[in-house]
Design a protein around this motif. Structure first.
Motif, PDB file in Angstrom:
ATOM      1  N   GLU A 146       0.721  -1.318  -0.035  1.00  0.00           N
ATOM      2  CA  GLU A 146       0.071   0.058   0.003  1.00  0.00           C
ATOM      3  C   GLU A 146       0.669   1.012   0.058  1.00  0.00           C
ATOM      4  O   GLU A 146       0.475   2.401  -0.496  1.00  0.00           O
ATOM      5  N   HIS A 147       2.008   1.208   0.801  1.00  0.00           N
ATOM      6  CA  HIS A 147       2.755   2.426   0.665  1.00  0.00           C
ATOM      7  C   HIS A 147       3.335   2.938  -0.572  1.00  0.00           C
ATOM      8  O   HIS A 147       3.434   2.009  -1.806  1.00  0.00           O
ATOM      9  N   GLU A 148       3.543   3.978  -0.813  1.00  0.00           N
ATOM     10  CA  GLU A 148       3.951   4.646  -2.128  1.00  0.00           C
ATOM     11  C   GLU A 148       5.276   4.936  -2.182  1.00  0.00           C
ATOM     12  O   GLU A 148       5.938   5.539  -3.334  1.00  0.00           O
ATOM     13  N   ALA A 149       6.078   4.643  -1.269  1.00  0.00           N
ATOM     14  CA  ALA A 149       7.562   4.866  -1.206  1.00  0.00           C
ATOM     15  C   ALA A 149       8.149   3.859  -0.431  1.00  0.00           C
ATOM     16  O   ALA A 149       7.413   2.690   0.171  1.00  0.00           O
ATOM     17  N   GLU A 150       9.268   3.710  -0.341  1.00  0.00           N
ATOM     18  CA  GLU A 150      10.430   2.702   0.688  1.00  0.00           C
ATOM     19  C   GLU A 150       9.434   2.613   1.963  1.00  0.00           C
ATOM     20  O   GLU A 150       9.364   3.553   2.557  1.00  0.00           O
ATOM     21  N   ILE A 151       9.547   1.559   2.662  1.00  0.00           N
ATOM     22  CA  ILE A 151       9.464   1.130   3.936  1.00  0.00           C
ATOM     23  C   ILE A 151      10.617   1.177   4.585  1.00  0.00           C
ATOM     24  O   ILE A 151      11.306   0.317   4.293  1.00  0.00           O
ATOM     25  N   TYR A 152      10.764   2.038   5.644  1.00  0.00           N
ATOM     26  CA  TYR A 152      12.325   1.846   6.179  1.00  0.00           C
ATOM     27  C   TYR A 152      12.212   0.873   7.253  1.00  0.00           C
ATOM     28  O   TYR A 152      13.276   0.101   7.914  1.00  0.00           O
ATOM     29  N   THR A 153      11.291   0.888   8.211  1.00  0.00           N
ATOM     30  CA  THR A 153      11.101   0.126   9.503  1.00  0.00           C
ATOM     31  C   THR A 153      10.102  -0.678   9.748  1.00  0.00           C
ATOM     32  O   THR A 153       8.890  -0.350   9.233  1.00  0.00           O
ATOM     33  N   VAL A 154      10.086  -1.833  10.419  1.00  0.00           N
ATOM     34  CA  VAL A 154       8.731  -2.508  10.716  1.00  0.00           C
ATOM     35  C   VAL A 154       8.772  -2.901  12.111  1.00  0.00           C
ATOM     36  O   VAL A 154       9.985  -3.021  12.900  1.00  0.00           O
ATOM     37  N   SER A 155       7.538  -2.811  12.964  1.00  0.00           N
ATOM     38  CA  SER A 155       7.863  -3.083  14.511  1.00  0.00           C
ATOM     39  C   SER A 155       6.456  -4.132  14.706  1.00  0.00           C
ATOM     40  O   SER A 155       5.391  -3.781  14.497  1.00  0.00           O
ATOM     41  N   TRP A 156       6.814  -5.226  15.411  1.00  0.00           N
ATOM     42  CA  TRP A 156       5.668  -6.222  15.642  1.00  0.00           C
ATOM     43  C   TRP A 156       5.099  -5.816  17.126  1.00  0.00           C
ATOM     44  O   TRP A 156       5.943  -5.904  18.050  1.00  0.00           O
ATOM     45  N   ASN A 157       3.867  -6.023  17.618  1.00  0.00           N
ATOM     46  CA  ASN A 157       3.446  -5.293  18.805  1.00  0.00           C
ATOM     47  C   ASN A 157       3.541  -6.889  19.663  1.00  0.00           C
ATOM     48  O   ASN A 157       2.797  -7.820  19.536  1.00  0.00           O
ATOM     49  N   ALA A 158       4.424  -6.522  20.764  1.00  0.00           N
ATOM     50  CA  ALA A 158       4.865  -7.496  21.741  1.00  0.00           C
ATOM     51  C   ALA A 158       3.597  -7.679  22.546  1.00  0.00           C
ATOM     52  O   ALA A 158       3.770  -8.808  23.434  1.00  0.00           O
ATOM     53  N   LYS A 159       2.714  -6.651  22.800  1.00  0.00           N
ATOM     54  CA  LYS A 159       1.419  -7.019  23.836  1.00  0.00           C
ATOM     55  C   LYS A 159       0.318  -7.673  23.020  1.00  0.00           C
ATOM     56  O   LYS A 159      -0.216  -8.718  23.714  1.00  0.00           O
ATOM     57  N   ARG A 160       0.021  -7.065  21.929  1.00  0.00           N
ATOM     58  CA  ARG A 160      -1.208  -7.665  21.328  1.00  0.00           C
ATOM     59  C   ARG A 160      -0.806  -8.932  20.573  1.00  0.00           C
ATOM     60  O   ARG A 160      -1.732  -9.935  20.270  1.00  0.00           O
ATOM     61  N   LYS A 161       0.414  -8.917  20.089  1.00  0.00           N
ATOM     62  CA  LYS A 161       1.252  -9.873  19.353  1.00  0.00           C
ATOM     63  C   LYS A 161       0.598 -10.397  17.928  1.00  0.00           C
ATOM     64  O   LYS A 161       0.960 -11.261  17.255  1.00  0.00           O
ATOM     65  N   ASP A 162      -0.590  -9.702  17.561  1.00  0.00           N
ATOM     66  CA  ASP A 162      -1.190 -10.283  16.333  1.00  0.00           C
ATOM     67  C   ASP A 162      -1.064  -8.921  15.194  1.00  0.00           C
ATOM     68  O   ASP A 162      -1.625  -9.126  14.156  1.00  0.00           O
ATOM     69  N   CYS A 163      -0.363  -7.854  15.411  1.00  0.00           N
ATOM     70  CA  CYS A 163      -0.216  -6.814  14.374  1.00  0.00           C
ATOM     71  C   CYS A 163       1.028  -6.185  14.357  1.00  0.00           C
ATOM     72  O   CYS A 163       1.812  -6.231  15.239  1.00  0.00           O
ATOM     73  N   PHE A 164       1.310  -5.525  13.316  1.00  0.00           N
ATOM     74  CA  PHE A 164       2.675  -4.711  13.180  1.00  0.00           C
ATOM     75  C   PHE A 164       2.339  -3.425  12.470  1.00  0.00           C
ATOM     76  O   PHE A 164       1.562  -3.252  11.835  1.00  0.00           O
ATOM     77  N   LEU A 165       3.562  -2.712  12.553  1.00  0.00           N
ATOM     78  CA  LEU A 165       3.503  -1.268  11.834  1.00  0.00           C
ATOM     79  C   LEU A 165       4.401  -1.107  11.003  1.00  0.00           C
ATOM     80  O   LEU A 165       5.733  -1.836  11.120  1.00  0.00           O
ATOM     81  N   THR A 166       4.232  -0.393   9.911  1.00  0.00           N
ATOM     82  CA  THR A 166       5.197  -0.089   9.143  1.00  0.00           C
ATOM     83  C   THR A 166       5.398   1.349   8.782  1.00  0.00           C
ATOM     84  O   THR A 166       4.470   2.211   8.730  1.00  0.00           O
ATOM     85  N   ALA A 167       6.608   1.990   8.927  1.00  0.00           N
ATOM     86  CA  ALA A 167       7.002   3.285   8.465  1.00  0.00           C
ATOM     87  C   ALA A 167       7.512   3.634   7.262  1.00  0.00           C
ATOM     88  O   ALA A 167       8.644   2.831   7.105  1.00  0.00           O
ATOM     89  N   SER A 168       7.147   4.608   6.602  1.00  0.00           N
ATOM     90  CA  SER A 168       7.691   4.773   5.124  1.00  0.00           C
ATOM     91  C   SER A 168       8.028   6.085   4.973  1.00  0.00           C
ATOM     92  O   SER A 168       7.938   7.136   5.663  1.00  0.00           O
ATOM     93  N   TRP A 169       8.981   6.219   3.758  1.00  0.00           N
ATOM     94  CA  TRP A 169       9.093   7.496   3.096  1.00  0.00           C
ATOM     95  C   TRP A 169       8.121   8.177   2.479  1.00  0.00           C
ATOM     96  O   TRP A 169       8.427   9.159   2.040  1.00  0.00           O
ATOM     97  N   ASP A 170       6.906   7.614   2.324  1.00  0.00           N
ATOM     98  CA  ASP A 170       5.843   8.240   1.948  1.00  0.00           C
ATOM     99  C   ASP A 170       5.188   9.148   3.160  1.00  0.00           C
ATOM    100  O   ASP A 170       3.751   9.538   2.765  1.00  0.00           O
ATOM    101  N   ASP A 171       5.607   9.360   4.079  1.00  0.00           N
ATOM    102  CA  ASP A 171       5.248  10.275   5.203  1.00  0.00           C
ATOM    103  C   ASP A 171       4.267   9.605   6.093  1.00  0.00           C
ATOM    104  O   ASP A 171       3.441  10.103   6.914  1.00  0.00           O
ATOM    105  N   THR A 172       3.934   8.150   5.975  1.00  0.00           N
ATOM    106  CA  THR A 172       2.836   7.771   6.755  1.00  0.00           C
ATOM    107  C   THR A 172       3.184   6.489   7.414  1.00  0.00           C
ATOM    108  O   THR A 172       4.363   5.950   7.315  1.00  0.00           O
TER     109      THR A 172
END
Length: 379
Positions: A146-172
């Protein structure tokens, strides 16, 4: 009565012997050094939260500017090597699995609910889910685009355990749940407040819905993913902020690392002034990791090719953090110089106290202990 005393003395002797054996074992572990060479340039390294001997490494061809990507799964276990190597020379990490992509891989994160699953993010704006127990032909399990530019980092949720975040150069920043969006491959939510590249987003280890993000717009933001806007925005540095991490013992303390060569510690309850400023790197701070065993300790990786260990509570504010100022102790406890190019990947094991992994553009992955000998540079 004499029988009781004899029994007590025997018990004390046995306990003392066990403690000595444990200390010797710990000392041996502290002295162990491990190395892996990749044909590509290292970008990220992560310890498994399930297995103390398993490490993931993301690498990109041509320094991540153009070319392919490799995702390595490495292991410290090598029975034959352990039997043949009785001294403390550097041992080789063993390649267990390798996945290849058509674009560079910038970061990875282990799943917190499945021991064999990890997610990677790439220069083509995609995040991919992999299962290291399956054959290469059965991977990746999923691809999220979905991102329109590079994804620079990813983080998995250690509390909920079922989801993760992506941080991108598309500012989102995007929130993903591989199970909830199994049919659409779509994200659950997009966070859009940053005005320049988002370099990192990191889940709080204390609160299941809270995360922090940092950006080229020089701000640190705190979010609750149940809300549409950030709950706090701090102009944390005068230059781009490349990394962020949470203290594992204090849910209000966050660390940021910047192009300005400093690390700053923040109490988000009182964000008008930083708790501490750490100086000592010669170039930008690329990664920051808070110690999972010690509230006062953090580690950094920098473009000055070094890894550093800090006690962020020594000195306190900026005017007290200058090395040699009035006999003040320096917060910089130790600095390693084993990389010969930018040091860009860093992690600290949550299973083995003091164990550090680093990787760099010199194509080397090092695993070592903060209390042990320094890894030698590889020429």
């Amino acid at each position: 009565m004499s029988v009781c005393y004899t029994h007590i003395l025997l018990k004390i002797t046995l306990v003392t012997m066990n403690n000595n054996n444990n200390n010797n074992s710990n000392n041996n572990n502290n002295n162990q050094l491990f190395l892996f060479r990749t044909p590509f340039n290292g970008y990220s390294v992560k310890f498994s939260p399930f297995f103390s001997d398993r490490i993931a490494c993301s690498a990109s061809q041509n320094f991540g500017i153009v070319g392919n990507g490799h995702q390595y799964i490495l292991s410290k276990q090598d029975k034959e090597q352990e039997q043949n190597n009785t001294n403390f020379n550097q041992k080789q990490l063993k390649e267990v699995q390798r996945f290849e992509t058509s674009d560079g891989i910038y970061d990875c994160a282990w799943s917190e609910e499945s021991e064999n699953v990890l997610v990677t993010c790439s220069g083509d704006g995609s995040a991919k889910l992999w299962d290291v127990a399956r054959a290469k032909q059965q991977n990746p399990l999923r691809s999220f685009q979905e991102h329109e530019a590079e994804i620079y980092t990813v983080s998995w949720n250690a509390k909920r355990k079922d989801c993760f975040l992506t941080a991108s150069w598309d500012d989102t920043i995007k929130l993903w749940n591989p199970r909830e969006n199994a049919h659409t491959n779509g994200s659950l939510k997009t966070f859009r407040e940053h005005t320049y590249c988002v370099y990192a987003a990191e889940w709080s280890p204390h609160h299941a819905d809270v995360f922090a993000s940092v950006s080229g717009d020089c701000t640190l933001k705190i979010w609750d993913c149940r809300k549409n806007h950030s709950t706090l925005s701090i102009p944390a540095h005068d230059y781009e902020i490349l990394c962020v991490d949470w203290n594992k013992y204090n849910d209000c303390v966050v660390a940021t690392g910047s192009v300005d060569r400093t690390v700053k510690l923040w109490d988000i309850r009182n964000p008008k002034r930083e708790l501490s400023i750490l100086r000592g790197h010669g170039y930008a701070v690329r990664r920051i990791k808070m110690d999972p065993f010690d509230e006062d300790i953090c580690y950094t990786a920098s473009y000055d090719m070094t890894i550093a260990m800090w006690n962020w509570k020594i000195g306190g504010h900026e005017e007290q953090n200058l090395v040699g100022n009035g006999g003040q102790r320096s917060p910089l406890l130790r600095q390693w110089r084993h990389h010969t190019e930018f040091a860009v990947g860093l992690d600290v094991s949550v299973l083995e106290r003091g164990e550090i992994a680093s990787c760099g553009w010199d194509s080397c992955v090092h695993v070592f202990n903060a209390e042990g000998p320094a890894p030698p540079p590889i020429v």
